[in-house]
Design a protein around this motif. Structure first.
Motif, PDB file in Angstrom:
ATOM      1  N   ASN A 184       5.019  12.787  -0.536  1.00  0.00           N
ATOM      2  CA  ASN A 184       5.819  12.124  -1.560  1.00  0.00           C
ATOM      3  C   ASN A 184       5.179  10.774  -1.845  1.00  0.00           C
ATOM      4  N   LEU A 185       4.465  10.693  -2.979  1.00  0.00           N
ATOM      5  CA  LEU A 185       3.678   9.513  -3.308  1.00  0.00           C
ATOM      6  C   LEU A 185       4.230   8.833  -4.548  1.00  0.00           C
ATOM      7  N   PHE A 186       4.219   7.500  -4.528  1.00  0.00           N
ATOM      8  CA  PHE A 186       4.792   6.698  -5.609  1.00  0.00           C
ATOM      9  C   PHE A 186       3.770   5.682  -6.108  1.00  0.00           C
ATOM     10  N   VAL A 187       3.808   5.407  -7.412  1.00  0.00           N
ATOM     11  CA  VAL A 187       2.931   4.397  -8.009  1.00  0.00           C
ATOM     12  C   VAL A 187       3.476   3.019  -7.638  1.00  0.00           C
ATOM     13  N   ASN A 188       2.602   2.107  -7.243  1.00  0.00           N
ATOM     14  CA  ASN A 188       3.039   0.811  -6.727  1.00  0.00           C
ATOM     15  C   ASN A 188       3.281  -0.182  -7.863  1.00  0.00           C
ATOM     16  N   LEU A 189       4.450  -0.046  -8.488  1.00  0.00           N
ATOM     17  CA  LEU A 189       4.900  -0.960  -9.540  1.00  0.00           C
ATOM     18  C   LEU A 189       5.987  -1.875  -8.987  1.00  0.00           C
ATOM     19  N   ARG A 190       6.374  -2.902  -9.757  1.00  0.00           N
ATOM     20  CA  ARG A 190       7.447  -3.831  -9.366  1.00  0.00           C
ATOM     21  C   ARG A 190       7.240  -4.287  -7.934  1.00  0.00           C
ATOM     22  N   CYS A 191       6.072  -4.826  -7.668  1.00  0.00           N
ATOM     23  CA  CYS A 191       5.736  -5.170  -6.293  1.00  0.00           C
ATOM     24  C   CYS A 191       5.376  -6.641  -6.174  1.00  0.00           C
ATOM     25  N   MET A 192       5.376  -7.113  -4.934  1.00  0.00           N
ATOM     26  CA  MET A 192       5.019  -8.496  -4.646  1.00  0.00           C
ATOM     27  C   MET A 192       4.242  -8.555  -3.338  1.00  0.00           C
ATOM     28  N   GLU A 193       3.331  -9.508  -3.273  1.00  0.00           N
ATOM     29  CA  GLU A 193       2.525  -9.755  -2.088  1.00  0.00           C
ATOM     30  C   GLU A 193       2.953 -11.097  -1.517  1.00  0.00           C
TER      31      GLU A 193
END
Length: 346
Positions: A299-308
């Motif tokens: 189950n893989l998801f695109v890494n959007l709406r993210c923060m470092e």
């Protein structure tokens, strides 16, 4: 010991981990690596939690199943969240640069370099006081329909996010993916009108994915396009299903990066991004999730709406799809709406 306690202990010991909740569930899962070794995936045949960058020429990082301790627990966090009325002003210093970047993208489209390109920016937010666990809990509370995660490796960094987009779910020989495009602010209803620009952008993505998958898959079907909500934003989404005629790695490589985070055609838009954005996306618009877990489910998801997170500085990553009909000022405003969504949890 709760997963939140394990997160605190792993950070103290500087050991890799990931904790996450899938969309529309209350089950929080965690993988806590027993050593600090940096392990990368060779061909997506391993089992564990994968964290892959936007640039597929760079290595994806694996928290391996066989070197990690797994936890899961049902959570209900509404009652323990505190109110936070801190106001974060927009990063207006980036406005001119982003508008110029979008103008370059539109000019390249008019010169027939590509049909669509997704352009992004990074915004720094300084926080004198930053509570990591509380921020993660706020993400969980604010995004019930998203894949919400916190990921850490002492040799790479600390990331959090709440993404509405599935890259692919694989079970046996069947898979499900989606095309996601178009953005507008949620104002109390999902019964909204979409402009031709957003509808065209969504169709670009759907057609690209189905055409590309036809080489590796059979029985491909698409759902009706629908409006979905992600936090205070709305998007257009089409679900795509099919049967595999190849291995998982070929499917994953054919889908990543998607037109929703890169553009069309893929190679031309990717090179434009790498040469023109003037910053390194790193894991933003990469993908992450369970890889070959429990009977080889992924189950893989695109890494959007993210923060470092870097000490008391948070880097927020946002972008948008650019087509011939894009308006540079409106594209800037769309990125502001997306950063506002993330800033609310800070």
């Amino acid at each position: 010991m709760s997963i939140f306690s394990n997160i605190k202990e792993a950070l103290k010991q500087q050991l890799p981990f990931v904790a996450y909740r899938k969309p529309n569930t209350s089950l929080l899962k965690g993988w806590f690596q027993q050593n600090a070794t940096l392990i990368t995936s060779e061909n997506y045949s391993e089992s564990g939690f994968i964290f892959a960058p936007f640039d597929s020429r760079e290595k994806a990082i694996l928290i391996p199943e066989n070197q990690s301790t797994y936890f899961e627990e049902e959570i209900s966090i509404d009652s323990i969240l505190s109110n936070n009325n801190t106001k974060h002003t927009p990063d207006t210093s980036s406005e001119k640069n982003h508008i110029q970047l979008v103008e370059k993208g539109i000019q390249a489209i008019e010169n027939n370099q590509f049909k669509k390109v997704v352009l992004s920016r990074k915004e720094k937010v300084e926080l004198p006081e930053f509570n990591l666990i509380e921020t993660f809990q706020k993400l969980l509370n604010s995004y019930p329909t998203a894949f919400v995660y916190i990921w850490y490796h002492p040799k790479v960094g600390l990331w959090l996010g709440a993404t509405p987009e599935t890259l692919v779910s694989i079970q046996g020989t069947t898979f499900t993916t989606m095309s996601l495009a178009g953005t507008q602010v949620y104002n109390g209803t999902t019964n909204v009108s979409w402009q031709p620009k957003e509808i065209e952008e969504q169709q670009f993505v759907t057609d690209y994915i189905t055409d590309k998958l036809s080489n590796y898959c059979s029985e491909i079907t698409t759902s009706d396009t629908e409006t979905i909500r992600a936090g205070n934003l709305l998007h257009l989404r089409t679900i795509i299903n099919g049967a595999l005629k190849t291995d998982n790695a070929t499917l994953i490589n054919s889908l990543h990066p998607t037109p929703a985070v890169c553009g069309l055609p893929l190679e031309a838009s990717r090179e434009f991004i790498l040469n023109t954005e003037n910053y390194h996306r790193n894991f933003y618009t990469g993908f992450l999730g369970e890889l070959n877990i429990n009977s080889k489910k992924s189950n893989l998801f695109v890494n959007l709406r993210c923060m470092e997170v870097e000490n008391n500085t948070v880097n927020i990553y946002v972008g948008g799809g650019i087509t011939r009909d894009s308006n540079p000022i409106k594209e800037w405003q769309e990125t502001v709406a997306k950063t506002t969504t993330m800033k609310k949890v800070l």
